[in-house]
Each structure stands twice: as C-alpha cells, then as structure tokens.
Scaffold this motif. Structure first.
Motif, PDB file in Angstrom:
ATOM      1  N   SER A 187       0.849  -1.189   0.000  1.00  0.00           N
ATOM      2  CA  SER A 187       0.000   0.000   0.000  1.00  0.00           C
ATOM      3  C   SER A 187       0.883   1.236   0.000  1.00  0.00           C
ATOM      4  CB  SER A 187      -0.928  -0.003   1.222  1.00  0.00           C
ATOM      5  OG  SER A 187      -0.164  -0.004   2.411  1.00  0.00           O
ATOM      6  N   SER A 224      -3.024   3.509 -12.192  1.00  0.00           N
ATOM      7  CA  SER A 224      -3.120   2.056 -12.071  1.00  0.00           C
ATOM      8  C   SER A 224      -1.839   1.498 -11.462  1.00  0.00           C
ATOM      9  CB  SER A 224      -3.368   1.409 -13.431  1.00  0.00           C
ATOM     10  OG  SER A 224      -2.246   1.583 -14.275  1.00  0.00           O
ATOM     11  N   ALA A 231      -4.705  -2.380  -8.714  1.00  0.00           N
ATOM     12  CA  ALA A 231      -5.496  -1.441  -7.925  1.00  0.00           C
ATOM     13  C   ALA A 231      -5.516  -0.104  -8.644  1.00  0.00           C
ATOM     14  CB  ALA A 231      -4.925  -1.292  -6.517  1.00  0.00           C
ATOM     15  N   THR A 257      -5.761   4.083  -7.799  1.00  0.00           N
ATOM     16  CA  THR A 257      -5.659   5.027  -6.694  1.00  0.00           C
ATOM     17  C   THR A 257      -6.955   5.820  -6.544  1.00  0.00           C
ATOM     18  OG1 THR A 257      -4.696   6.719  -8.140  1.00  0.00           O
ATOM     19  CG2 THR A 257      -3.161   5.281  -6.962  1.00  0.00           C
ATOM     20  N   ASN A 258      -7.267   6.179  -5.291  1.00  0.00           N
ATOM     21  CA  ASN A 258      -8.459   6.971  -5.021  1.00  0.00           C
ATOM     22  C   ASN A 258      -8.175   8.457  -5.200  1.00  0.00           C
ATOM     23  OD1 ASN A 258      -7.037   7.763  -2.735  1.00  0.00           O
ATOM     24  ND2 ASN A 258      -8.162   6.376  -1.354  1.00  0.00           N
ATOM     25  N   TYR A 264      -3.397   3.809  -2.652  1.00  0.00           N
ATOM     26  CA  TYR A 264      -3.652   2.503  -3.268  1.00  0.00           C
ATOM     27  C   TYR A 264      -3.375   1.412  -2.249  1.00  0.00           C
ATOM     28  CZ  TYR A 264       1.352   1.456  -3.608  1.00  0.00           C
ATOM     29  OH  TYR A 264       2.671   1.177  -3.303  1.00  0.00           O
TER      30      TYR A 264
END
Length: 903
Positions: A24, A39, A54, A56-57, A62
C-alpha cells in the motif's frame, strides 16, 4: 465424505495462507500533489501476467494484495501525462510511496476502443457488442454469452453460480425482481453495457455497514432518455392454426420509467411466467413473495419431459402486464411504483406410463390433462432509498380462478377428474430505517391473508381402488359403488403476520443490531369427503364417509416471540454478517370435531454466519453455516382422511406429535474473477443434515398403484453433500466464450415401506460444457451440453443407474448481408441399463433483415422430423420402482413472423 471435507478445507486455508502479501502507499506527482486514477499492477518478473491490480483513489492512495511463490515481484505504476515506472520489490507486506515524473503525451491518432470487460471497485462492466452475434436481438440473447453470467430456463440470472438480488435499468429498479419482461424484450441495440455490482447492498443507508454476498445487474442504456421495446407478430400452419404476438414498448427516463407488455400464442412459448419475482433484494427491504395457491387437492397429472418447454407445451395463453415508476419529489429520493398483470392460459398435456415395482408387479396408466389458469395481480410500492433514511411499503393483491381436468386410465379403468380452486390473496410489507444520532432504527411489518377453496371430483368413483389399513396387520381395499361420484371439499383461511424492531450501532467497520420480534400465524382448515363404498371381496371394507374420520375442522396457530443480535463487519478485504436469534415457539393444533389437541412449546437457537475474504484483487473465499428449525404446518397436522389426489387418501395419526425438523448446514466457496484476462471460476462445497420426528410410511397396492399415505412417530434423517465447479473464459482473439462445469451430489434418507425400514441413497454427477463463437463473419455458433449419471440404492440393492445426455446446438449462417439461415438441434437421451431412448429435435429458419427499418422477416420450421412422443426411463426411490414414460409432444409446425423494435 470426511476426506473430501478435509481436502477442500486444506485447499481453502492453503490459499488463504498465501494471500497475506499487501503493498500500500500513495502516488504523487513531482509537486507532491496526489494522482487519482493511477493504475498499480503486480506482475511476476519475466511473465506477462498480472497477479493483482489497484486504482488510486482521490487522495492518490492505493492498496493491492497478491499471491506469488516468487521471492520478488514487479510493481508497475501508470498514470496519464506521467512517466510509467517499474520497481522490483520483495514478496512481503510493505508500504511504498511513489513520486512520478511528468511526461507530456503526444497523441498522433485518436482511436476509441472499448475494453471487453472492465473493473472498478466492486463493479465489473461488460461491453455488450463484444459478445453479441448477428442473430441476437434482445438483451437475453447476449446475456447468456457473457462470462461469469448464466440465464436459467426460468429466466433467473446467475452471477458466478448465485442468483442476483437486484436488476436495474439506468440505476432504477422498475421491475422489483420481475425482470424477465425487460430481459426478454429490451433490444440489444439500446444497451451500452451490462454492469455487475458485486457484494451489492441495495439499501443505501446500510452501504459500508451491512455487507452483502449477492451481486446485482445494472443495464446502462446508450441514452439517458430512451423510448424502445420489441414486437413480434407471427402466424403459422399446424393443427390448429397457430399465432404468436409480442408487443412490449418501454420508456426509460431520468424521472420515470414504464413497460407495457402483451404476449399471446398457442405455439408452445411460455410467456406467462415473465412477471414472477426472480430477485428478492435485501431482507431489510421487507418481504417479497410470489403469491401462489395452496394446492392441496390435485388431479392426476401427466409428466413433462426434460426438453425445452416449446417442444411439449400445448398452450393458449394471453399475458398482459404493466409496470410504472416515477419520482414524486424534487430530490428523486421517493419513488412510486405500480405493477399489474393478468394471465389467461389453457394447457393440454398427455402421457403413458409403465411402472414396474421391485416384486415384478407392473402398473400401466395414462393421463390426459387440461389446465386452466385465470389470475390477476396488482401491486403498489412506495420507496425512499437515501443515505439518510429508508422507507418501503409494498401492497399487493392476487386473485385466482384456476381449474384442472384429467381423464386417467389405470389398468383398464377410466376416471374423469376435476379440481376447481378459486383463491384470494392479500399482502402488505412495510420496512423503514430511521437514523438516530449515530444509530439506525428499523421497523418491519408483514401481513399476509389468503383464502383457498378447492373441490376435487372423481367420476365414476369406482375408478379408485385405494388400500386401507383395517388393523395393525391387515390391509383391505375400498371399493366405490359403480357410477357414483367421489367429492373432496377443502377450504383453508391463512393469516401470517410478522413484526420486528431493531437498532443498529456502528463503529470501526462493525455494526451490531439487536432486534426483538413477534410472529403470529393462524390457519383454519375445513374439509369433508362424500362417496359411496360397497363391499366386494372378503378383504374389502365399507367405510362410512359421513363419520368425523373423513372430516377436518382444524385450527393451527403459531406464536413466536423472538430476539436476536446481528453482527456485521465490512472492510476492504473482509465481509462478515451473522445473526444469533432465539425463538420462543408456541404451537397449537386443535380439532374439536374429533377431540384432538396438540401443542408444542420450545425455545430454539438458530444461528447463521457468513464470512468472505477478498484477496489478490481477483480472489474471494467464503464460508457459511446455519441451523434452522421447522415445526411443520397445518398440512402435517390434520387427523381426518383427505383425498389429496385420486391415487389415495392421506392421513396423520392423531397420536403423532407436531412435526419437527432441525436442519444443520455448512458450506465454503472459492471464487476467482479476473476481467484483465477474462477468466472466471468458482468452487463450492456444502453439506446438510435434516433430522425429523415423523417418517412417511405409505401403504402401496402394487397391483393398482394406489396408495394410502400415513406417518410414523420415528426419528429419521436426510443427509446430503454437494460439490460444484465452474470455469469460464472469454477468448477475445477468437471471439469465443467457453465454460465447463461439474457437480456431484450425494443424498441419504431414511424410508419406510411395507413394514420395512431402509435407506435411500442417491448419487448424481453432472458435467456441462458451453461454447459460443462469433469469430467468422459468415457464421456464429452456440452449443450447450450436459451429461448426468444418477445411481439409486434402496432396500433391494441398486435400484438402477440412469444416464442422461442433453445438448443444444444453434448454428446461424450469414451468406449475404441481411440474410440469416438458422439450424437448431436439441438432443435428449436417457439410458437405464439396456433401455436407451434418443430424442432428437431439429429446427430450421430463414430470416431477412430490413436493416434501414430494423425489421426482421422470419420463416421457421420447428420439429422438422415431426417427432410426436418423448420416451424416457426414471427411478422412483420412494416405492422402489422403475418407470417408463411416453409423453405427447408438439407436432411439426411452420411459423412466419415479423419482428421489429419500437423506435
């Protein structure tokens, strides 16, 4: 069985043990500004295969979990207008932050390509154009070909083997679970993509608090305001004249949606079930039921073959439905839905059966039926589904005027049978969730009232020759007077109510919900039988049907105060929901007519639990378990003789206690769905044990096939375990979707017949394969195959081994633009020992498409070989019998149809 469980659990926990590596961190640009929608992928060095990914927000954060046996893996980060970076990292838990360097991207040529399958969070989106063929016209045609999705013959949509809980169009639930109409009639050209909402909690206020293990389907249309629909008008040659009309206009707007549907045909297409509720949503929304009659009394019924319904259904159906949804406030939180449908249907059916019992006795009988359905249903729903509150009230009314007819021939005797069964049904379900500071308060109420009347007549009554227990060791036979009529009358009034209140507390992902509830149900049963019996042989008896022994006046009540605690947990990787209810059961069965009074008072603890772990981006593993109790109902408590069917009386011993069934079950599941390589599979294992206190003990007359059904006060068990595997993959290069499946089910149950106790053991194995291919511009193919093997062991050893093979092949050729030639082949084979029956069916069609107007002209020849009967063997474990069946099929027919879209 223990070895199977141990092996499965070993695999299950081995996967979990490798699934503990998590990386993370945060992704920023050179200025330290967070980069959203970047990504992050994890790959094994030297291999072009993504282990996990994942996105990312909005804060650039992530978190990606993966499984690998390699000591090191490659972590790759990509973002628009940033230079991609790759870093080899150790295979361990760690936190890594990255600063990306800006890099302008020069776009030389813009090409828009839609990915076949894309994933974002719990939403997987399918581009519909990637899976359709030139012969497809509706959403259902294409849905059957999407990897991970199945469509059952009854219209139920499954995702990864489980039924969906909601079906939306542009985010709105117009159909309230009865989505068959839209699925079958929405033109594929109106659809942009199909979205699967995994772990979908439909109640917004509960999202991120109370998890769900079910998925939902959202149909995203190309336009936010769409007027569309599908129509067909056809006529055909046959006996009688054939017709087929389908008219389904639809409108989907931002504030309102509606669907009107009228379908009628007499050419074997089953359209009357489109309004059935197939998705039941969340229990927090209240209760949803398919209103149905309490069909206690029945005529003898001809069998139906294991073939597509269109092969044997002799029908004359009219089905009309209307569904309307509108927002009634400016915030679009409140919705009003009104649904109504009407069905008028007449069905003919005919069969011939030879039943051979283990003692060598053979019974020959045939049945010809006419079934008449006449019913109407109306429903009104008010809903508020918002982050700050929930309200839903559903009121529905149903009325049936059904009637069944049969002409039955058994061992040379003929009986005319009829059942009239009017039914009225009313339900109201209310559920509301009110936020209170940091808590939520939920009130639920359900009321159901139903009035069933049924009358069964048999003429002449001496068609029946029913065995009767004269004493503990003496069996006689009832002979009815020639030319007389036997009549069984029945009325049942049912009231079910359920009320509950709970309050939910949430903290750090956990939600605790203590609840109290009160359930009450009351059934009032009144029956009587009229007939004239005469003695014939010394072993026969002459009962007096005017005595209370052939009447029932029974009131059956259940009172169930209950309390429970619900525990839910939701995190990025874990979902848990469990319920721990305590039920205070109070049951009474009173029949003043014969002085019968039974009661039961018992406190039960019936916990259930489900836990799911998501790991390595593509994997899900889950376990579940529950204990449930059922204390029977009025159908298992009456003490007077009732002729439920012309094949024999049913009776419960007044001395028998109230039936009790305790079922314990457990299961586990591993699921993999990877939209990056279009691979989906799931493995399921479950086992259950049902313990009952009453054992069915029928008295069979093998010379006539008539029975007297009674029950023994004796503990008995029914155990089963099931393993299923399904793997599906889409091959974009070859435009091919393929899947294989396997199932193994073993069940063992206690049985009693002819004063002998024994065990019935049934093992069935099924193998399935599906393929559809649209690689060639001039041809498309759909192929479904299933093979089954069933072995039954009973008191005399192996009763038999049944093998079945089914396949459906649909080939479409496109020799010239706008011209389609179709070929369909259904094959149904059954084998029992040396007896083997093959049942092939062939259809051919030609279709011309007027592309500019989106109109199709089709001529179709069905059942080209004019196969008139279906033949099969099956096993009857209850009576240790092998049954040969021959069933009447639809003859060859030719249809000409015009198909079109509404706008």
């Amino acid at each position: 069985m223990e070895k199977k469980i141990s092996l499965f659990l070993l695999i299950f926990f081995s996967i979990l043990s490798f699934a503990q590596k998590t990386v993370s961190g945060k992704i920023t640009d050179q200025d330290g500004v967070a980069i959203p929608s970047a990504s992050v992928t994890v790959e094994e060095p030297g291999k072009d295969a993504i282990l996990a990914y994942a996105i990312t927000n909005s804060k650039g954060e992530y978190k990606v979990s993966f499984t690998s046996a390699e000591p090191n893996v490659d972590l790759k980060v990509k973002a628009f207008n940033q230079r991609p970076l790759t870093k080899q990292i150790s295979n361990s838990d760690q936190t890594l932050n990255f600063n990306m360097e800006g890099e302008a991207t020069e776009i030389k040529e813009v090409q828009l390509k839609t990915k076949l399958i894309t994933a974002r969070g719990d939403t997987i989106a399918y581009d519909l154009k990637a899976f359709d063929s030139k012969s497809d016209r509706t959403l259902a045609d294409v849905m059957k070909k999407i990897p991970g999705i199945e469509v059952n013959t009854d219209g139920t949509i499954l995702y990864q083997g489980n039924a969906i809980n909601k079906f939306y169009v542009n985010g709105k639930d117009l159909m309230e679970g009865g989505y068959g109409t839209i699925n079958n009639s929405l033109p594929k050209d109106a659809v942009q993509k199909v979205e699967v909402l995994e772990n979908h909690q439909p109640v917004k206020i509960l999202q991120d608090k109370v998890p769900s293990d079910q998925a939902a389907i959202n149909i995203k249309l190309k336009n936010s305001v769409t007027m569309t629909g599908r129509g067909e008008v056809g006529t055909g040659f046959g006996d009688p004249w054939l017709w087929n009309v389908k008219l389904t206009p639809m409108f989907f707007g931002q504030k309102s949606q509606w669907v009107v549907n009228y379908k009628t045909n007499n050419m074997g297409e089953q359209v009357e079930n489109e309004g059935n509720i197939l998705a039941f949503g969340s229990g927090w929304e209240g209760r949803r039921i398919n209103a149905a009659q309490n069909d206690w009394l029945n005529v003898e019924t001809a069998s139906t073959p294991n073939t597509p319904v269109k092969r044997y259904l002799m029908n004359n159906v009219h089905y009309l439905s209307a569904n309307y949804l509108t927002n009634i406030d400016n915030k679009k939180e409140w919705e009003l839905k009104a649904n109504a449908n009407y069905t008028n249907n007449a069905v003919e059916r005919e069969d011939y059966r030879e039943t051979t019992y283990q003692n060598g006795a053979k019974v020959i009988n045939s049945t010809r039926n006419n079934f008449y359905t006449d019913k109407v249903k109306g429903e009104l729903i008010f809903t508020k589904n918002a982050k700050k509150g929930f309200f839903k009230n559903t009121t529905s009314f149903s009325q049936f005027w059904n009637g069944d007819r049969a002409v039955a021939v058994r061992e040379g005797r003929t009986g005319n049978e009829s059942v009239e069964s009017p039914t009225s049904s009313f339900q109201n379900s209310l559920s509301t969730i009110i936020p209170w500071k940091e808590k939520m308060v939920n009130f639920k109420s359900f009321i159901n009232y139903q009035d069933d009347r049924q009358t069964l007549q048999i003429s002449p009554a001496n068609y029946m020759q029913i065995p009767f227990k004269v004493s503990a060791d003496s069996i006689g036979r009832i002979n009815f007077a020639p030319g007389s009529i036997a009549e069984q009358r029945f009325r049942l009034k049912t009231l079910d109510t359920s009320h509950s209140a709970n309050i939910s507390f949430s903290t750090k992902g956990w939600t605790f919900t203590p609840q109290i509830g009160f359930d009450f149900s009351s059934d009032k049963l009144d029956t009587n039988f009229d007939g004239l019996a005469i003695p014939s042989d010394p072993g026969d008896i002459q009962p007096d049907f005017n005595t209370p022994a052939y009447e029932n006046s029974l009131r059956f009540t259940e009172i169930n105060p209950n309390a429970s605690v619900g525990v839910n947990y939701k995190s990025e990787s874990w979902s848990l929901f469990a319920n721990f209810p305590v039920n205070f059961n109070n049951i009474k069965a009173d029949d003043d007519l014969r002085g019968v009074s039974k009661s039961l008072n018992r406190t039960t603890f019936t916990p259930n639990i489900f836990a799911q772990y998501t790991f390595a981006s593509f994997w899900k593993a889950s376990v579940n378990g529950n204990i449930s109790n059922n204390f029977g109902d009025i159908q298992s408590a009456y003490a007077g003789y009732m002729l439920l069917s012309p094949t024999g009386f049913n009776v419960m011993d007044p001395k028998n206690p109230i039936p009790q069934t305790t079922t314990s079950s457990a299961g586990s599941r591993i699921e993999y769905r990877n939209p990056l390589n279009n691979l989906f599979f799931n493995v399921n294992y479950s086992l259950s044990d049902s313990k009952r206190n009453l054992l069915g003990a029928p008295i069979l007359d093998p010379t006539t096939g008539f029975t007297l059904m009674q029950y023994r006060d004796q503990e008995n068990h029914s155990k089963s375990n099931r393993l299923s595997v399904e793997v599906g993959k889409y091959f974009p290069k070859f435009k091919t979707n393929a899947s294989v499946s396997y199932g193994n089910t073993t069940s063992i149950s206690d049985a009693f017949l002819d004063d002998e106790e024994f065990k019935n053991k049934n093992n069935s194995q099924t193998y399935g394969f599906k393929l559809n291919n649209t690689y060639f511009s001039w041809m498309s193919v759909d192929y479904n195959m299933s093979f089954s093997r069933t072995k039954q062991d009973s008191r005399g050893g192996t009763l038999g081994i049944n093998k079945g093979y089914n396949h459906n092949l649909a080939l479409f050729f496109y020799p010239i633009e706008n011209h389609t030639i179709g070929f369909n082949w259904d094959q149904v084979n059954t084998t029992n020992g040396t007896n083997k029956y093959n049942n092939p069916f062939y259809d051919i069609s030609y279709q011309f498409s007027w592309a500019k107007k989106k109109v199709d002209f089709e001529i179709k020849w069905m059942n080209v070989g004019n196969r008139r009967v279906f033949e099969t063997y099956d096993l009857d474990g209850q009576f240790n019998a092998i049954r040969y069946t021959r069933i009447q099929l639809r003859p060859s027919q030719v249809m000409f149809t015009v198909k079109f879209n509404f706008k």
